[in-house]
Design an enzyme around this catalytic site. Structure first.
Site, PDB file in Angstrom:
ATOM      1  N   GLY A 191       0.822  -1.213   0.000  1.00 41.37           N
ATOM      2  CA  GLY A 191       0.000   0.000   0.000  1.00 41.37           C
ATOM      3  C   GLY A 191       0.848   1.252   0.000  1.00 41.37           C
ATOM      4  N   ASP A 248      -4.145  -7.697  -1.302  1.00 37.73           N
ATOM      5  CA  ASP A 248      -4.635  -8.913  -1.928  1.00 37.73           C
ATOM      6  C   ASP A 248      -3.515  -9.706  -2.592  1.00 37.73           C
ATOM      7  OD1 ASP A 248      -7.221  -8.235  -1.170  1.00 37.73           O
ATOM      8  OD2 ASP A 248      -7.602  -7.131  -3.020  1.00 37.73           O
ATOM      9  N   GLY A 249      -2.593  -9.011  -3.252  1.00 36.97           N
ATOM     10  CA  GLY A 249      -1.492  -9.692  -3.911  1.00 36.97           C
ATOM     11  C   GLY A 249      -0.584 -10.409  -2.927  1.00 36.97           C
ATOM     12  N   PHE A 250      -0.367  -9.795  -1.782  1.00 38.82           N
ATOM     13  CA  PHE A 250       0.481 -10.418  -0.751  1.00 38.82           C
ATOM     14  C   PHE A 250      -0.200 -11.656  -0.181  1.00 38.82           C
ATOM     15  CE2 PHE A 250       2.454 -10.205   3.639  1.00 38.82           C
ATOM     16  CZ  PHE A 250       3.704 -10.636   3.216  1.00 38.82           C
ATOM     17  N   ASN A 252      -2.321 -13.468  -1.811  1.00 37.07           N
ATOM     18  CA  ASN A 252      -2.253 -14.447  -2.890  1.00 37.07           C
ATOM     19  C   ASN A 252      -0.926 -15.201  -2.858  1.00 37.07           C
ATOM     20  OD1 ASN A 252      -1.250 -15.047  -5.850  1.00 37.07           O
ATOM     21  ND2 ASN A 252      -3.492 -15.045  -5.946  1.00 37.07           N
TER      22      ASN A 252
END
Length: 623
Positions: A191, A248-250, A252
């Site tokens: 972020g 969200d990517g982390f 994932n």
């Protein structure tokens, strides 16, 4: 009689303080299972205490929690200078809302409330032994937002305070759903680069709740993935779950590290298997029309999620046991620190680190569908073995892929880069030729190769009155989720018995975007999500095909995403298909996808949903 107390600012909310105690009576001992008491309203403890900012109260502890009633000569109201005040406020707290209890230092107890203005003129405060019950209260304006609240009780006898602490702590400890040990991954640059700061702000909640944490601050891209891949099942057994402090990517990355070595299931059908039957039976493929071994073999049917259960196989780890999914004790938590945090907002209803931390320490649980993406080709000319990836929220091609690719070139801008990249890609207005096959959820024999709008409207009602929004205790997500273990040598077969005629439907054309939403994907830019009525665990994904259209119409579609009460799917150029499985082939040389906010190159892929494959520390949004 209801009691009120004075709120104090803390963590974007308020602490409510409470105190008081005398003549305590102990009756029995509590036992709970997953937070649910075996006997409702069974009296466990009762005594007179002092509650900070309230005064002398009679406190009762039963199977469900604590309740108190003010001891006052005028039970209904108080007066000051001839003005009558009514006592209104919280008079109980459930064990499901208490995350910790602890003794406090001997200190001052303010015996009067603001409503007792007359008594406040006198010095009624006194010093005594104290204990604190830590819980939360729901925001009045936003029910999904949980605000920390501390109730300070006091008594002149230290032994009485210790007895209350011991009894309450016993109930919390015996709730087996609450985690005891967690593996925490912190993304320091997620972020706006506040990952570490956010973790430091919520870590006292874990400390008070007696949750041991092993904290790993990632040092590079892929650090969390490599760590999860390296953990054996025996090492993983030491934890009750894994927590991602990031976006969200982390999350994932952590989820892929967990599933890649533990989730084993046959591959879904490849797009190439459809090439010889493209126009067969009006573009719709029946179950008996295709004989490819992966398409409708026993194993392939077993891996699909059209029926209840996960359809997953357990992986033999060589450690003398099998790992079943969804796993009975491993849960995943997310403390939002990313740019969009769609998974957190969709599963808790709010983007708030404190709320997410409380969901975790209280042991809340919701199952989550996961899509397995099998990439067959990176580019049109590439050769090699397929690779497997997992997504928990969204997979998008075209506009979505171009935005994530463009944003990678300007990461220095922080979260603003998505606005910049989105505007730039929108102005370019590129469309792409592609072919998609998907399982029609109702088995209708309709060709969608030219315009799929009519079939969409007949199959999935599009009116807002037909939508059922995913929420706390959602009946749709609660159906059919059972931890199941399939051993590698089992001859267990699964069928599509819930559907009389399984069919594959083909659609081909130029698309501005191809999106697959596994959950609603709510975020600050799209408050109701991409698909408002998508569920956390219903065994389906929502395939959204945006055909090439004029610039103005596409802008209209995007602006509807940003407005509550609008339907972004109610356009002739938008196709919406609820399906458990689809395949994709690009007509270009290469293509870029957005997979849970991360860049993913795939010219040819297959995607399938696994019903409730993992579980989250979440309660669902309160709507």
């Amino acid at each position: 009689m209801p009691i009120s107390w004075k709120p104090m600012e803390a963590n974007q909310g308020g602490y409510a303080e409470i105190e008081n105690m005398d003549e305590f009576v102990e009756v029995g001992s509590p036992k709970t299972t997953h937070g649910r008491p075996p006997e409702e309203d069974r009296l466990l403890l009762n005594s007179t205490l002092f509650l900070d900012y309230v005064g002398e109260v009679n406190v009762t502890m039963d199977s469900s929690g604590l309740s108190w009633k003010r001891i006052d000569d005028s039970p209904d109201n108080s007066t000051c200078l001839g003005i009558q005040f009514s006592h209104r406020g919280q008079s109980e707290i459930k064990f499901s809302e208490i995350y910790a209890v602890e003794l406090a230092n001997c200190g001052l107890i303010r015996e009067c409330s603001l409503l007792d203005a007359g008594r406040c003129l006198l010095n009624c405060d006194s010093e005594m032994h104290r204990f604190v019950v830590h819980g939360f209260r729901r925001s009045k304006t936003q029910p999904s937002l949980w605000v920390l609240a501390s109730y300070i009780f006091g008594h002149k006898d230290l032994k009485a305070c210790k007895t209350w602490v011991e009894k309450i702590d016993n109930v919390l400890t015996q709730d087996v759903g609450r985690p005891k040990n967690l593996l925490v991954f912190v993304h320091p640059f997620s972020g706006k680069g506040k990952g570490c700061m956010i973790w430091e702000s919520v870590s006292p909640i874990f400390t008070r709740a007696k949750v041991a944490t092993k904290v790993i601050i990632t040092q590079r891209a892929g650090h969390a993935l490599d760590t999860m891949l390296s953990l054996t099942d025996e090492e993983l057994k030491a934890y009750d779950g894994a927590v991602a402090v990031g976006g969200d990517g982390f999350f994932n990355e952590i989820m892929n590290g967990f599933l890649c070595t533990r989730h084993a299931a046959p591959y879904p059908p490849t797009p190439a298997e459809f090439s010889q039957s493209t126009h067969k039976d009006k573009g719709v493929m029946r179950q008996d029309d295709v004989s490819g071994p992966l398409l409708y073999s026993t194993q392939s049917i077993e891996s699909a999620s059209l029926n209840t259960g996960t359809g997953a196989r357990a992986l033999t780890t060589g450690q003398g046991h099998h790992f079943s999914l969804p796993h009975p004790w491993i849960r995943f938590g997310i403390i939002p620190a990313g740019s969009t945090d769609a998974i957190v907002i969709s599963s808790t209803g709010v983007r708030d680190p404190v709320t997410s931390a409380l969901h975790i320490v209280l042991g809340k649980q919701r199952f989550l569908d996961v899509a397995r993406i099998v990439r067959w080709k990176v580019s049109s000319s590439s050769m090699g073995a397929p690779s497997v990836h997992y997504a928990a929220s969204f997979a998008g091609y075209g506009f979505y892929g171009d935005v994530i690719k463009e944003s990678e070139t300007c990461r220095w801008m922080g979260p603003v880069r998505y606005d910049y990249a989105g505007t730039k890609v929108f102005l370019q207005h590129r469309s792409y030729e592609a072919e998609v096959f998907f399982v029609a959820s109702n088995g209708k024999e309709e060709d969608n190769s030219e315009t799929g709008t009519q079939m969409f409207r007949e199959r999935i009602p599009n009116g807002p009155e037909k939508k059922f929004i995913c929420r706390v205790e959602c009946p749709i997500c609660s159906e059919g989720i059972k931890p199941v273990q399939f051993l590698p040598n089992d001859d267990t077969s699964r069928s599509y018995s819930d559907y009389k005629c399984l069919r594959w439907t083909r659609t081909k054309g130029r698309f501005l975007s191809v999106g697959a939403a596994i959950i609603s994907c709510r975020n600050e830019r799209a408050p109701e999500g991409i698909v408002a009525d998508a569920h956390l665990a219903d065994g389906f994904l929502h395939l959204i095909l945006i055909r090439d259209c004029p610039h103005a119409l596409y802008l209209w579609h995007l602006t509807r995403l940003a407005r509550k009460g609008s339907d972004p799917l109610d356009f002739k150029f938008v196709e919406h298909h609820k399906t458990p499985m689809f395949t994709f082939t690009s007509s270009g040389k290469a293509s870029v996808w957005n997979l849970d906010g991360e860049l993913f190159e795939a010219h040819q892929l297959s995607a399938q949903v696994f019903h409730g494959l993992i579980s989250l520390f979440a309660n669902g949004p309160e709507v």
